[in-house]
Design a protein around this motif. Structure first.
Motif, PDB file in Angstrom:
ATOM      1  N   VAL A 136       0.873  -1.172   0.000  1.00 56.28           N
ATOM      2  CA  VAL A 136       0.000   0.000   0.000  1.00 56.28           C
ATOM      3  C   VAL A 136       0.916   1.230   0.000  1.00 56.28           C
ATOM      4  N   PRO A 137       1.037   1.890  -1.144  1.00 52.19           N
ATOM      5  CA  PRO A 137       1.998   2.977  -1.268  1.00 52.19           C
ATOM      6  C   PRO A 137       1.490   4.307  -0.711  1.00 52.19           C
ATOM      7  N   PHE A 138       2.429   5.180  -0.397  1.00 49.84           N
ATOM      8  CA  PHE A 138       2.106   6.593  -0.172  1.00 49.84           C
ATOM      9  C   PHE A 138       1.487   7.088  -1.476  1.00 49.84           C
ATOM     10  N   PRO A 139       0.631   8.096  -1.435  1.00 51.02           N
ATOM     11  CA  PRO A 139       0.014   8.591  -2.684  1.00 51.02           C
ATOM     12  C   PRO A 139       1.023   8.884  -3.789  1.00 51.02           C
ATOM     13  N   GLU A 140       2.163   9.474  -3.450  1.00 51.46           N
ATOM     14  CA  GLU A 140       3.149   9.814  -4.481  1.00 51.46           C
ATOM     15  C   GLU A 140       3.821   8.580  -5.089  1.00 51.46           C
TER      16      GLU A 140
END
Length: 180
Positions: A15-19
């Motif tokens: 689950v990535p950071f938005p960027e």
């Protein structure tokens, strides 16, 4: 596709950071398109693996001033055909820190980045699809630099100053600081 299954499963679970969302999408597409994605001979780019390496107490992270790139970065490098990106991250951390007893804090991906490596020494510019892990030194051994680094530097958790403003490094620093 079987040699790419493990990395694709790791990426799917991440689950990535938005960027990082676009990095995740582009890395998955790159891996699916290129069976040879772990080979540095793939001239347009390749999968690399890195470590956000903590000291034994978990209070400091190790950065290196990269001799060729002339910038502060995390420890890491090429997979050279090895599809186990976690194993590569550990091996690179061992080689670049001189510390052999390193273990994952988690086997999950800690961070993703895609960055361009500039043309140099006859190699054309290419992309590194970098998959990063949170690792920790589990011995009392002190790191020592090698030919790949000009300097090694411990950065304190919660520090107000980093030796770089690279968003890639700053993002990992912020993630680490957010961990309890």
């Amino acid at each position: 596709m079987s040699h790419r299954r493990e990395v694709l499963e790791l990426l799917d679970a991440y689950v990535p950071f938005p960027e990082e969302a676009l990095f995740k999408e582009r890395t998955i597409a790159f891996i699916k398109k290129h069976p040879e994605c772990f080979e540095r001979s793939l001239s347009e780019g390749h999968i690399t693996a890195s470590a956000w390496l903590l000291n034994k107490q978990g209070t400091k992270a190790l950065l290196m001033h990269h001799a060729k790139l002339e910038m502060w970065v995390q420890l890491g490098g090429h997979c050279d055909g090895n599809p186990s990106v976690l194993d590569v991250a550990i091996q690179e951390a061992q080689e670049e820190s001189g510390v052999m007893q390193i273990a994952p804090v988690s086997r999950a991906i800690f961070d993703l980045d895609i960055h361009e490596i500039p043309e140099k020494g006859g190699l054309k510019a290419h992309l590194h699809y970098d998959i990063r892990f949170l690792l920790q030194i589990v011995s009392g051994d002190a790191p020592r630099k090698n030919h790949e680094s000009k300097q090694l530097l411990w950065v304190d958790k919660g520090s107000s100053q980093l030796p770089t403003d690279s968003r890639s490094v700053v993002r990992m620093f912020l993630k680490w600081n957010a961990l309890s």
